[in-house]
Design a protein around this motif. Structure first.
Motif, PDB file in Angstrom:
ATOM      1  N   VAL A 164       0.860  -1.188   0.000  1.00  0.00           N
ATOM      2  CA  VAL A 164       0.000   0.000   0.000  1.00  0.00           C
ATOM      3  C   VAL A 164       0.896   1.238   0.000  1.00  0.00           C
ATOM      4  N   ALA A 165       0.353   2.361  -0.410  1.00  0.00           N
ATOM      5  CA  ALA A 165       1.151   3.588  -0.473  1.00  0.00           C
ATOM      6  C   ALA A 165       1.550   4.030   0.933  1.00  0.00           C
ATOM      7  N   HIS A 166       0.622   3.924   1.888  1.00  0.00           N
ATOM      8  CA  HIS A 166       1.011   4.171   3.279  1.00  0.00           C
ATOM      9  C   HIS A 166       0.228   3.262   4.215  1.00  0.00           C
ATOM     10  N   THR A 167       0.975   2.676   5.160  1.00  0.00           N
ATOM     11  CA  THR A 167       0.389   1.826   6.194  1.00  0.00           C
ATOM     12  C   THR A 167      -0.535   2.676   7.052  1.00  0.00           C
ATOM     13  N   ALA A 168      -1.667   2.084   7.457  1.00  0.00           N
ATOM     14  CA  ALA A 168      -2.600   2.865   8.264  1.00  0.00           C
ATOM     15  C   ALA A 168      -3.294   1.959   9.266  1.00  0.00           C
ATOM     16  N   TYR A 173      -6.256 -11.335   4.752  1.00  0.00           N
ATOM     17  CA  TYR A 173      -6.851 -10.746   5.950  1.00  0.00           C
ATOM     18  C   TYR A 173      -6.814 -11.721   7.116  1.00  0.00           C
ATOM     19  N   PHE A 174      -6.577 -11.148   8.296  1.00  0.00           N
ATOM     20  CA  PHE A 174      -6.293 -11.923   9.493  1.00  0.00           C
ATOM     21  C   PHE A 174      -7.296 -11.596  10.594  1.00  0.00           C
ATOM     22  N   SER A 175      -7.576 -12.613  11.398  1.00  0.00           N
ATOM     23  CA  SER A 175      -8.520 -12.491  12.502  1.00  0.00           C
ATOM     24  C   SER A 175      -7.765 -12.402  13.819  1.00  0.00           C
ATOM     25  N   ASP A 176      -8.440 -11.915  14.830  1.00  0.00           N
ATOM     26  CA  ASP A 176      -7.919 -12.026  16.195  1.00  0.00           C
ATOM     27  C   ASP A 176      -7.817 -13.504  16.596  1.00  0.00           C
ATOM     28  N   GLN A 177      -8.604 -14.361  15.969  1.00  0.00           N
ATOM     29  CA  GLN A 177      -8.463 -15.812  16.186  1.00  0.00           C
ATOM     30  C   GLN A 177      -7.370 -16.316  15.256  1.00  0.00           C
ATOM     31  N   PRO A 178      -6.235 -16.728  15.817  1.00  0.00           N
ATOM     32  CA  PRO A 178      -5.044 -16.958  14.993  1.00  0.00           C
ATOM     33  C   PRO A 178      -5.222 -17.998  13.878  1.00  0.00           C
ATOM     34  N   ASP A 179      -6.154 -18.937  14.034  1.00  0.00           N
ATOM     35  CA  ASP A 179      -6.316 -19.968  13.000  1.00  0.00           C
ATOM     36  C   ASP A 179      -7.065 -19.468  11.774  1.00  0.00           C
ATOM     37  N   TRP A 180      -7.661 -18.306  11.866  1.00  0.00           N
ATOM     38  CA  TRP A 180      -8.520 -17.845  10.788  1.00  0.00           C
ATOM     39  C   TRP A 180      -7.878 -16.734   9.989  1.00  0.00           C
ATOM     40  N   TRP A 181      -7.555 -17.064   8.739  1.00  0.00           N
ATOM     41  CA  TRP A 181      -7.069 -16.037   7.821  1.00  0.00           C
ATOM     42  C   TRP A 181      -7.399 -16.499   6.416  1.00  0.00           C
ATOM     43  N   GLU A 182      -7.605 -15.541   5.529  1.00  0.00           N
ATOM     44  CA  GLU A 182      -8.007 -15.854   4.164  1.00  0.00           C
ATOM     45  C   GLU A 182      -7.374 -14.836   3.236  1.00  0.00           C
ATOM     46  N   SER A 183      -7.549 -15.041   1.943  1.00  0.00           N
ATOM     47  CA  SER A 183      -7.137 -14.011   0.988  1.00  0.00           C
ATOM     48  C   SER A 183      -8.065 -14.048  -0.207  1.00  0.00           C
ATOM     49  N   ILE A 184      -8.121 -12.925  -0.894  1.00  0.00           N
ATOM     50  CA  ILE A 184      -8.926 -12.802  -2.116  1.00  0.00           C
ATOM     51  C   ILE A 184      -8.092 -12.053  -3.148  1.00  0.00           C
ATOM     52  N   ASP A 185      -8.452 -12.221  -4.419  1.00  0.00           N
ATOM     53  CA  ASP A 185      -7.711 -11.498  -5.449  1.00  0.00           C
ATOM     54  C   ASP A 185      -8.248 -10.062  -5.566  1.00  0.00           C
ATOM     55  N   MET A 186      -7.571  -9.239  -6.358  1.00  0.00           N
ATOM     56  CA  MET A 186      -7.957  -7.830  -6.427  1.00  0.00           C
ATOM     57  C   MET A 186      -9.361  -7.608  -7.006  1.00  0.00           C
ATOM     58  N   PRO A 187      -9.788  -8.377  -8.047  1.00  0.00           N
ATOM     59  CA  PRO A 187     -11.175  -8.174  -8.509  1.00  0.00           C
ATOM     60  C   PRO A 187     -12.196  -8.382  -7.382  1.00  0.00           C
ATOM     61  N   GLU A 188     -11.956  -9.369  -6.518  1.00  0.00           N
ATOM     62  CA  GLU A 188     -12.880  -9.605  -5.405  1.00  0.00           C
ATOM     63  C   GLU A 188     -12.743  -8.494  -4.356  1.00  0.00           C
ATOM     64  N   ALA A 189     -11.512  -8.068  -4.102  1.00  0.00           N
ATOM     65  CA  ALA A 189     -11.277  -7.042  -3.072  1.00  0.00           C
ATOM     66  C   ALA A 189     -11.936  -5.721  -3.457  1.00  0.00           C
ATOM     67  N   LEU A 190     -11.924  -5.420  -4.763  1.00  0.00           N
ATOM     68  CA  LEU A 190     -12.460  -4.128  -5.218  1.00  0.00           C
ATOM     69  C   LEU A 190     -13.939  -4.213  -5.594  1.00  0.00           C
ATOM     70  N   HIS A 191     -14.513  -5.424  -5.508  1.00  0.00           N
ATOM     71  CA  HIS A 191     -15.923  -5.580  -5.869  1.00  0.00           C
ATOM     72  C   HIS A 191     -16.799  -4.829  -4.865  1.00  0.00           C
ATOM     73  N   PRO A 192     -17.838  -4.133  -5.361  1.00  0.00           N
ATOM     74  CA  PRO A 192     -18.650  -3.309  -4.449  1.00  0.00           C
ATOM     75  C   PRO A 192     -19.317  -4.088  -3.322  1.00  0.00           C
ATOM     76  N   ARG A 198      -8.607   2.617  -1.141  1.00  0.00           N
ATOM     77  CA  ARG A 198      -8.457   3.928  -1.775  1.00  0.00           C
ATOM     78  C   ARG A 198      -7.781   4.888  -0.793  1.00  0.00           C
ATOM     79  N   GLU A 199      -8.121   4.745   0.480  1.00  0.00           N
ATOM     80  CA  GLU A 199      -7.566   5.615   1.519  1.00  0.00           C
ATOM     81  C   GLU A 199      -6.064   5.372   1.708  1.00  0.00           C
ATOM     82  N   THR A 200      -5.649   4.113   1.714  1.00  0.00           N
ATOM     83  CA  THR A 200      -4.223   3.807   1.938  1.00  0.00           C
ATOM     84  C   THR A 200      -3.436   3.869   0.639  1.00  0.00           C
ATOM     85  N   GLY A 201      -4.129   3.830  -0.482  1.00  0.00           N
ATOM     86  CA  GLY A 201      -3.449   3.686  -1.760  1.00  0.00           C
ATOM     87  C   GLY A 201      -3.016   2.248  -1.916  1.00  0.00           C
ATOM     88  N   ILE A 202      -2.982   1.793  -3.147  1.00  0.00           N
ATOM     89  CA  ILE A 202      -2.608   0.405  -3.370  1.00  0.00           C
ATOM     90  C   ILE A 202      -1.563   0.402  -4.484  1.00  0.00           C
TER      91      ILE A 202
END
Ligand SMILES: Nc1nc2c(c(=O)[nH]1)N[C@H]1C(S)=C(S)[C@@H](COP(=O)(O)O)O[C@H]1N2
Ligand SMILES: [Mo]
Length: 251
Positions: free
Chosen positions: A106-110, A164-183, A151-155
């Motif tokens: 990202v352009a800047h960590t936030a 993406y990560f959870s406070d529950q350490p066993d739970w984390w997932e990822s998605i591609d950019m089309p899914e991430a930017l989907h409304p 958009r806020e952090t810049g990509i």
């Protein structure tokens, strides 16, 4: 990609799968960069075909939205792993200290509080969430579109996935950019016109409306943008392929 070109590749994928087996489809998908991160296992070629075909045909599609009258009255409360001590401490403070860290490509960590996120943007949608075990329910999810946060952090241009990560350490997932930017992909903090209950992932949950329940990780604390999923866990993209489920869980 133009529609005719997309159709050509998709037809090619289907023909290749039928005629010479999944390995040929895999080669074709590879040529067009449509390889999911869990493509190497026994189900790999199948996963590749599903992901590639879905991405070519349905990348602009929307999950079905329902009228308010169809909201489930008392949705089944899915059992989750135990809440951590850290979580319980934050819960005792009404989650005022909850932070979402956004880092990586990202352009800047936030870092955002839930109030910061609420101020960034709001989308509300009535959709169905379905568990791979067979049950589902319909609810209104209210949240900040992930696209607004990015958009806020810049990509950075080389970012290909959001992990993406959870406070529950066993739970984390990822998605591609089309899914991430989907409304319809939102960081949800509300449900059915109230704060998102803890049982359903409050104070903050990733709501990926176009994918199965397990992609909808609860208690989100960090998201990171990356060009490769190799450094995370076993390198398969998320916790689900490590447990035998597909990384891409489009419905
Ligand atoms: N942190 C965390 N996220 C999670 C889970 C969990 O146990 N912990 N379960 C997942 C699974 S398998 C499903 S089907 C959905 C269930 O969501 P629900 O409780 O809203 O029905 O949450 C997903 N997200
Ligand atoms: Mo699930």
């Amino acid at each position: 990609m133009s529609l005719s070109r997309r159709k050509l590749i998709t037809t090619g994928l289907a023909a290749a799968a039928g005629a010479t087996g999944l390995a040929a489809a895999d080669r074709l998908a590879r040529r067009y960069g449509l390889i999911p991160p869990d493509s190497a296992g026994i189900y790999g070629p199948g996963e590749t075909l599903t992901y590639a075909a879905q991405r070519l045909l349905a990348s602009h599609s929307f999950a079905r939205e329902f009228p308010r009258s169809m909201i489930s009255a008392a949705p089944f409360l899915n059992e989750t792993s135990p809440l951590t001590d850290n979580f319980k401490r934050q819960q005792a403070h009404g989650f005022s200290d909850w932070r979402l860290t956004v880092d990586g490509a990202v352009a800047h960590t936030a870092s955002f509080s839930v109030a910061d996120l609420r101020a960034l943007g709001r989308r509300s949608q009535i959709t169905e969430i379905a568990c791979e075990e067979g049950w589902s329910y319909i609810a209104e999810w209210i949240g900040t579109p992930l696209s607004a946060v990015l958009r806020e952090t810049g990509i950075l241009p080389h970012a290909r996935y959001i992990v993406y990560f959870s406070d529950q350490p066993d739970w984390w997932e990822s998605i591609d950019m089309p899914e991430a930017l989907h409304p319809q992909t939102v960081l949800a903090w509300g449900m059915n016109d109230a704060d998102l209950p803890v049982g359903f992932g409050g104070p903050l949950r990733m709501r990926v409306a176009r994918q199965l329940g397990y992609k909808n990780v609860k208690y989100i604390t960090r998201i990171t943008a990356t060009d490769s999923l190799k450094p995370f866990g076993k390198g398969l993209g998320s916790a689900s392929p490590e447990a035998g489920y597909a990384w891409y869980a489009g419905i």
